[in-house]
Design a protein around this motif. Structure first.
Motif, PDB file in Angstrom:
ATOM      1  N   GLN A   7      -4.957   5.402  -8.305  1.00  0.00           N
ATOM      2  CA  GLN A   7      -5.681   4.367  -9.046  1.00  0.00           C
ATOM      3  C   GLN A   7      -6.111   3.242  -8.112  1.00  0.00           C
ATOM      4  OE1 GLN A   7      -2.478   4.591  -8.590  1.00  0.00           O
ATOM      5  NE2 GLN A   7      -1.269   3.207  -9.834  1.00  0.00           N
ATOM      6  N   LEU A   8      -7.214   2.582  -8.454  1.00  0.00           N
ATOM      7  CA  LEU A   8      -7.710   1.485  -7.637  1.00  0.00           C
ATOM      8  C   LEU A   8      -6.721   0.314  -7.705  1.00  0.00           C
ATOM      9  CD1 LEU A   8      -9.984   0.352  -5.867  1.00  0.00           C
ATOM     10  CD2 LEU A   8     -11.113  -0.426  -7.958  1.00  0.00           C
ATOM     11  N   GLN A   9      -6.260  -0.133  -6.535  1.00  0.00           N
ATOM     12  CA  GLN A   9      -5.269  -1.204  -6.486  1.00  0.00           C
ATOM     13  C   GLN A   9      -5.866  -2.530  -6.006  1.00  0.00           C
ATOM     14  OE1 GLN A   9      -1.571  -0.186  -4.550  1.00  0.00           O
ATOM     15  NE2 GLN A   9      -1.094  -2.285  -4.004  1.00  0.00           N
ATOM     16  N   ARG A  10      -6.701  -2.453  -4.989  1.00  0.00           N
ATOM     17  CA  ARG A  10      -7.194  -3.701  -4.397  1.00  0.00           C
ATOM     18  C   ARG A  10      -8.453  -3.426  -3.577  1.00  0.00           C
ATOM     19  NH1 ARG A  10      -2.787  -4.817  -2.034  1.00  0.00           N
ATOM     20  NH2 ARG A  10      -3.284  -4.620   0.159  1.00  0.00           N
ATOM     21  N   LYS A  68     -12.150 -12.684   0.302  1.00  0.00           N
ATOM     22  CA  LYS A  68     -11.607 -12.592  -1.056  1.00  0.00           C
ATOM     23  C   LYS A  68     -10.977 -11.217  -1.260  1.00  0.00           C
ATOM     24  CE  LYS A  68     -16.121 -11.239  -2.964  1.00  0.00           C
ATOM     25  NZ  LYS A  68     -17.200 -11.568  -3.921  1.00  0.00           N
ATOM     26  N   THR A  69     -10.109 -11.144  -2.266  1.00  0.00           N
ATOM     27  CA  THR A  69      -9.452  -9.889  -2.613  1.00  0.00           C
ATOM     28  C   THR A  69      -9.509  -9.697  -4.117  1.00  0.00           C
ATOM     29  OG1 THR A  69      -7.925  -9.947  -0.721  1.00  0.00           O
ATOM     30  CG2 THR A  69      -7.266  -8.633  -2.627  1.00  0.00           C
ATOM     31  N   TYR A  70     -10.010  -8.533  -4.538  1.00  0.00           N
ATOM     32  CA  TYR A  70      -9.993  -8.169  -5.953  1.00  0.00           C
ATOM     33  C   TYR A  70      -8.694  -7.404  -6.214  1.00  0.00           C
ATOM     34  CZ  TYR A  70     -15.010  -9.234  -6.533  1.00  0.00           C
ATOM     35  OH  TYR A  70     -16.235  -9.857  -6.605  1.00  0.00           O
ATOM     36  N   ILE A  71      -7.898  -7.870  -7.176  1.00  0.00           N
ATOM     37  CA  ILE A  71      -6.649  -7.198  -7.538  1.00  0.00           C
ATOM     38  C   ILE A  71      -6.833  -6.548  -8.904  1.00  0.00           C
ATOM     39  CG2 ILE A  71      -4.197  -7.501  -8.055  1.00  0.00           C
ATOM     40  CD1 ILE A  71      -4.199  -9.882  -6.125  1.00  0.00           C
ATOM     41  N   PHE A  72      -6.604  -5.239  -8.976  1.00  0.00           N
ATOM     42  CA  PHE A  72      -6.838  -4.489 -10.203  1.00  0.00           C
ATOM     43  C   PHE A  72      -5.520  -4.130 -10.885  1.00  0.00           C
ATOM     44  CE2 PHE A  72     -10.521  -3.926  -7.572  1.00  0.00           C
ATOM     45  CZ  PHE A  72     -11.585  -4.018  -8.453  1.00  0.00           C
ATOM     46  N   SER A  78      -6.093   2.247  -2.614  1.00  0.00           N
ATOM     47  CA  SER A  78      -5.621   2.915  -3.827  1.00  0.00           C
ATOM     48  C   SER A  78      -4.110   2.819  -3.946  1.00  0.00           C
ATOM     49  CB  SER A  78      -6.036   4.392  -3.829  1.00  0.00           C
ATOM     50  OG  SER A  78      -7.445   4.492  -3.802  1.00  0.00           O
ATOM     51  N   GLY A  79      -3.603   3.029  -5.169  1.00  0.00           N
ATOM     52  CA  GLY A  79      -2.171   3.025  -5.416  1.00  0.00           C
ATOM     53  C   GLY A  79      -1.571   4.398  -5.216  1.00  0.00           C
ATOM     54  N   GLU A  82       0.843  -1.187   0.000  1.00  0.00           N
ATOM     55  CA  GLU A  82       0.000   0.000   0.000  1.00  0.00           C
ATOM     56  C   GLU A  82       0.887   1.249   0.000  1.00  0.00           C
ATOM     57  OE1 GLU A  82      -0.406  -2.582   1.840  1.00  0.00           O
ATOM     58  OE2 GLU A  82      -2.484  -3.238   1.893  1.00  0.00           O
ATOM     59  N   TRP A  83       0.388   2.335  -0.569  1.00  0.00           N
ATOM     60  CA  TRP A  83       1.197   3.537  -0.745  1.00  0.00           C
ATOM     61  C   TRP A  83       1.720   4.106   0.568  1.00  0.00           C
ATOM     62  CZ3 TRP A  83      -0.393   7.939   1.726  1.00  0.00           C
ATOM     63  CH2 TRP A  83      -1.728   7.994   2.115  1.00  0.00           C
ATOM     64  N   TYR A  84       1.041   3.794   1.682  1.00  0.00           N
ATOM     65  CA  TYR A  84       1.449   4.374   2.965  1.00  0.00           C
ATOM     66  C   TYR A  84       2.482   3.508   3.688  1.00  0.00           C
ATOM     67  CZ  TYR A  84      -2.504   1.274   4.118  1.00  0.00           C
ATOM     68  OH  TYR A  84      -3.363   0.214   4.188  1.00  0.00           O
ATOM     69  N   TYR A  85       2.841   2.373   3.108  1.00  0.00           N
ATOM     70  CA  TYR A  85       3.904   1.548   3.678  1.00  0.00           C
ATOM     71  C   TYR A  85       5.224   1.891   3.012  1.00  0.00           C
ATOM     72  CZ  TYR A  85       0.756  -1.594   6.211  1.00  0.00           C
ATOM     73  OH  TYR A  85      -0.156  -2.117   7.089  1.00  0.00           O
ATOM     74  N   THR A  86       6.313   1.696   3.734  1.00  0.00           N
ATOM     75  CA  THR A  86       7.636   1.907   3.159  1.00  0.00           C
ATOM     76  C   THR A  86       8.445   0.632   3.301  1.00  0.00           C
ATOM     77  OG1 THR A  86       8.515   2.736   5.258  1.00  0.00           O
ATOM     78  CG2 THR A  86       7.672   4.357   3.709  1.00  0.00           C
ATOM     79  N   THR A  87       9.536   0.553   2.563  1.00  0.00           N
ATOM     80  CA  THR A  87      10.408  -0.615   2.624  1.00  0.00           C
ATOM     81  C   THR A  87      11.846  -0.156   2.801  1.00  0.00           C
ATOM     82  OG1 THR A  87      11.273  -2.502   1.400  1.00  0.00           O
ATOM     83  CG2 THR A  87      10.523  -0.637   0.095  1.00  0.00           C
ATOM     84  N   LYS A  88      12.635  -0.943   3.510  1.00  0.00           N
ATOM     85  CA  LYS A  88      14.041  -0.600   3.705  1.00  0.00           C
ATOM     86  C   LYS A  88      14.816  -0.707   2.399  1.00  0.00           C
ATOM     87  CE  LYS A  88      14.071  -2.521   8.385  1.00  0.00           C
ATOM     88  NZ  LYS A  88      14.690  -3.502   9.275  1.00  0.00           N
TER      89      LYS A  88
END
Length: 535
Positions: free
Chosen positions: A130-133, A144-148, A125-126, A21-27
């Motif tokens: 844009q709609l992401q999931r 269930k999860t819808y992946i767009f 959202s991404g 998700e856009w609000y997460y970060t990665t090292k």
């Protein structure tokens, strides 16, 4: 034609690109050797194509962040799903067939849908809105999860059982028909309606399906005169190098992706490799040792992956002398010594500013930032609230004691405590940095690449392939000697300009045209040696 096969997946699987998700970060920084190579080939207008083997519904989002949006690419999953489409269309999630009594709740990071005061769905959202999931729930468990896809269509649906465990993932075409599905056993089942487009009815794993389509593409498109550049990674190597060879092969090794000691290709895989490219001198030595041990002769090139999104010399355009200190891998006690020396310089020269940075996803490092802020405030004998009050009353202050408080407040405001949330934002910050300090024993690779790409001198505690002592930086084993190194680059412009010129020379040395020439010369050498052996 050059064909690039990247491996951008950060997932535990070897077939999908994970997009948080856009609000997460990665090292982990997203920039790598393939990003650099694609940038350079595009700049040189050299004909190339990227082969995307991973399932990547948010691929355009990623390419946009890396300034690669216009690259020519072939996506295996576009072929598998029959989703070849160039036009992007927005999806309005509120136009879906929701229950009549649904209630949408706008949260800071997503939108929740409630039915009868119970969580029904979560709309995510991404980065670009844009709609992401969409995650659906029953009794607080994901059903269930819808992946767009970021081009504007439903790409797949993931279903979970009553215990919330993965059950199956169904992949669709543009018409909403399912093409194939992945089961909990990892087995892949093909829809009988599309059986004639595949060689088998079922596959033991997604990897087999991808390999089938890649082999078909290679046989139909790649000639013996083409060049395939493979981003070396253990699973990636096995997938590509075990296939029938098409074209000449360059294996590109990047420090943060391949463990050379443990995962270096074997003799069978190396038999299909014509040239090996590495990112550091240390890796060049390790690779050569591995090749010698196996009695294998392959040309090895060491080419730093410069980030061309950074430009040389932008810090000259501002009057401030900004020092960036990465805190992640440096002990707190040493950071205090570094800050103390920089503080002394800041009191003497009001143009010097300090930026203390840490990866937002690294809790230990962000904790250091908080501790350092607290220590600096304690030394000033002020709180942040008091500093804000002083700033508000600055125009009314007349006494000498209060004027001293103003100096302290202004000093504190020249220090930035920066959490590195995204690569693109960090690049903007580094564009105007005058000096980089990273005294960790294990230096940050991307910071070093970014430093030399932007022509910023760096101060490190241990030698590095990217920082040469007194050329584009200084090696200072003892943190107590940091003062001399800081003065070396901040007092006058002579040494700073020398570092800039050296970095510019390095970048020119590995410019787009020179990079392509180096590769072509090495490929010709490998071909000539191969012909000799055949004789």
């Amino acid at each position: 034609m050059f064909y690039f096969i990247p491996t951008w997946n950060q997932n535990h699987t070897d077939w999908e690109l994970e997009f948080l998700e856009w609000y997460y970060t990665t090292k982990k920084m997203e920039f790598d050797d393939t990003v650099n190579q694609l940038m350079m080939f595009n700049q040189a207008k050299e004909k190339n194509k990227t082969i995307i083997l991973e399932y990547a519904p948010m691929l355009r989002d990623f390419l946009q962040r890396q300034d690669l949006y216009d690259i020519d690419y072939y996506s295996i999953f576009d072929d598998l799903q029959d989703t070849k489409v160039e036009n992007v269309r927005p999806i309005d999630p509120f136009e879906f067939d929701w229950p009549k009594n649904v209630k949408f709740i706008y949260m800071p990071f997503n939108i929740l849908a409630e039915v009868n005061r119970k969580l029904y769905a979560q709309i995510i959202s991404g980065n670009l809105g844009q709609l992401q999931r969409i995650n659906f729930f029953e009794e607080d468990k994901t059903t269930k999860t819808y992946i767009f896809d970021d081009r504007g269509f439903l790409s797949s649906v993931v279903r979970f059982n009553g215990d919330g465990q993965f059950e199956e993932q169904i992949f669709f075409n543009l018409a909403g028909e399912w093409r194939f599905k992945r089961l909990s056993s990892e087995e892949v089942i093909i829809n009988p309606l599309f059986r004639d487009e595949f060689k088998r009815e079922k596959y033991a794993a997604m990897r087999e399906l991808i390999e089938e389509k890649y082999n078909e593409f290679a046989q139909e498109n790649i000639t013996k005169d083409d060049v395939i550049v493979i981003a070396s990674e253990k699973r990636h190597n096995q997938r590509i190098l075990n296939a029938k060879k098409s074209g000449r092969v360059i294996l590109s090794i990047f420090s943060q992706r391949l463990n050379i000691e443990q995962d270096f290709p074997d003799e069978t895989e190396l038999a299909k490799v014509d040239v090996i490219v590495v990112d550091t001198q240390q890796n060049e030595k390790l690779v050569q040792e591995k090749l010698n041990a196996m009695n294998v002769s392959i040309p090895v090139l060491q080419i730093p992956p410069f980030d061309s999104r950074l430009r040389l010399g932008k810090s000259q355009r501002i009057k401030e002398l900004k020092i960036f200190v990465l805190v992640d891998k440096t002990p707190l006690a040493e950071l205090e010594i570094i800050i103390d020396e920089i503080s002394k310089a800041m009191y003497k020269d009001t143009k010097i500013n300090l930026m203390l940075g840490a990866y937002a996803a690294n809790q230990e490092a962000t904790g250091k930032l908080d501790k350092l802020k607290e220590k600096i405030l304690n030394r000033l004998n002020l709180t942040e609230e008091e500093i804000e009050a002083i700033e508000k009353a600055e125009n009314q202050i007349e006494s000498e004691i209060d004027k001293e408080l103003i100096k302290k407040a202004r000093f504190f405001r020249r220090i930035t405590f920066y959490r590195i949330e995204s690569e693109s934002e960090w690049i903007k910050e580094l564009n105007f940095v005058r000096l980089i300090i990273d005294m960790g024993k294990d230096m940050d690779l991307y910071l070093q690449i970014a430093g030399i790409s932007a022509g910023i001198p760096q101060i490190n505690s241990t030698p590095s392939p990217y920082v040469e002592n007194y050329k584009n930086g200084m090696i200072v084993p003892d943190v107590l000697e940091i003062k001399e190194a800081i003065n070396y680059y901040l007092v006058g412009l002579k040494h700073w300009n020398q570092a800039l010129v050296y970095a510019a020379g390095k970048i020119v040395q590995y410019s787009s045209d020179n990079l392509i020439s180096l590769w072509n010369e090495s490929l010709e050498l490998a071909t000539a040696e191969g012909e000799k052996l055949d004789e």
